[in-house]
Scaffold this active site. Structure first.
Site, PDB file in Angstrom:
ATOM      1  N   LYS A   1       3.755 -14.740   9.397  1.00  0.00           N
ATOM      2  CA  LYS A   1       4.942 -14.157   8.770  1.00  0.00           C
ATOM      3  C   LYS A   1       6.035 -13.923   9.806  1.00  0.00           C
ATOM      4  O   LYS A   1       5.759 -13.701  10.976  1.00  0.00           O
ATOM      5  CB  LYS A   1       4.591 -12.820   8.100  1.00  0.00           C
ATOM      6  CG  LYS A   1       3.719 -12.951   6.883  1.00  0.00           C
ATOM      7  CD  LYS A   1       3.537 -11.599   6.226  1.00  0.00           C
ATOM      8  CE  LYS A   1       2.712 -11.709   4.958  1.00  0.00           C
ATOM      9  NZ  LYS A   1       2.554 -10.398   4.306  1.00  0.00           N
TER      10      LYS A   1
ATOM     11  N   ARG B   1      -2.179  -2.847  -6.678  1.00  0.00           N
ATOM     12  CA  ARG B   1      -1.109  -2.663  -7.659  1.00  0.00           C
ATOM     13  C   ARG B   1      -1.427  -3.365  -8.967  1.00  0.00           C
ATOM     14  O   ARG B   1      -1.048  -2.909 -10.027  1.00  0.00           O
ATOM     15  CB  ARG B   1       0.210  -3.225  -7.121  1.00  0.00           C
ATOM     16  CG  ARG B   1       0.747  -2.492  -5.920  1.00  0.00           C
ATOM     17  CD  ARG B   1       1.888  -3.235  -5.327  1.00  0.00           C
ATOM     18  NE  ARG B   1       1.380  -4.526  -4.843  1.00  0.00           N
ATOM     19  CZ  ARG B   1       1.997  -5.301  -3.987  1.00  0.00           C
ATOM     20  NH1 ARG B   1       3.162  -4.967  -3.523  1.00  0.00           N
ATOM     21  NH2 ARG B   1       1.471  -6.437  -3.585  1.00  0.00           N
TER      22      ARG B   1
ATOM     23  N   HIS C   1       3.147   2.730  -0.022  1.00  0.00           N
ATOM     24  CA  HIS C   1       2.244   2.820   1.131  1.00  0.00           C
ATOM     25  C   HIS C   1       1.970   4.286   1.466  1.00  0.00           C
ATOM     26  O   HIS C   1       0.827   4.675   1.715  1.00  0.00           O
ATOM     27  CB  HIS C   1       2.864   2.162   2.374  1.00  0.00           C
ATOM     28  CG  HIS C   1       3.018   0.693   2.299  1.00  0.00           C
ATOM     29  ND1 HIS C   1       4.209   0.068   2.597  1.00  0.00           N
ATOM     30  CD2 HIS C   1       2.143  -0.295   1.984  1.00  0.00           C
ATOM     31  CE1 HIS C   1       4.063  -1.235   2.472  1.00  0.00           C
ATOM     32  NE2 HIS C   1       2.814  -1.479   2.089  1.00  0.00           N
TER      33      HIS C   1
ATOM     34  N   SER D   1       6.968  -4.431  -0.078  1.00  0.00           N
ATOM     35  CA  SER D   1       7.917  -4.532   1.037  1.00  0.00           C
ATOM     36  C   SER D   1       8.881  -5.687   0.821  1.00  0.00           C
ATOM     37  O   SER D   1      10.067  -5.585   1.139  1.00  0.00           O
ATOM     38  CB  SER D   1       7.156  -4.725   2.351  1.00  0.00           C
ATOM     39  OG  SER D   1       6.383  -3.589   2.644  1.00  0.00           O
TER      40      SER D   1
END
Length: 159
Positions: free
Chosen positions: A42, A91, A18, A129
């Site tokens: 979440k 990614r 990040h 994460s």
């Protein structure tokens, strides 16, 4: 007109990947607002306040970065901040498929807002994460994945 970009995410926790995107975005745009999303679907490890504090701590050396949080539609937040661009880090191909869909709907909602895709640095292409939290839960090393202050905060959560 100042170029303001918003880099949204849950940042639970902020990783070196990040920070790489934030730093590189700050080199492209006059101002980058790192916007922590309150995602109701979440169960985060860190509260919004903790995530904002960790981001402020780890980005304090970058003058044109501001840290904030939001709830609701990203496009509404972007317009409210008078930003013209959304930054998204990618990614892998799987990231692109999802982010293309999000960029398309945001473009439909406001055609003046562009999405700026940034490929992750190869050294962070595997990093998320979720992986950091999983490793930390089992006391595996994470010092190369997150800044020291974030590592300390994660370790305290799993004590």
């Amino acid at each position: 007109m100042a170029t303001i970009a918003v880099y949204p995410g849950s940042f639970d926790p902020v990783t070196n990947g990040h920070l790489d995107i934030i730093s590189r975005g700050a080199n492209v745009f006059e101002k980058v607002i790192v916007a922590v999303l309150h995602n109701r679907s979440k169960q985060p490890l860190f509260s919004i306040e903790e995530r904002v504090a960790l981001l402020r701590e780890t980005t304090k050396h970058i003058e044109n970065v501001e840290v904030d949080f939001f709830d609701g539609l990203l496009i509404n937040y972007v317009k409210n901040k008078q930003a013209t661009t959304i930054i998204k880090g990618l990614r892998a191909i799987s990231d692109f498929e999802y982010e293309l869909q999000m960029a398309s709907i945001n473009r439909k909602l406001d055609e003046k807002v562009e999405t700026f895709f940034m490929m992750s640095n190869n050294q962070y292409s595997y990093l998320s994460s979720s992986i950091v939290k999983e490793l930390a839960k089992y006391e595996a090393p994470i010092e190369d994945l997150v800044p020291p202050s974030v590592e300390k905060a994660i370790r305290n959560k799993f004590k």
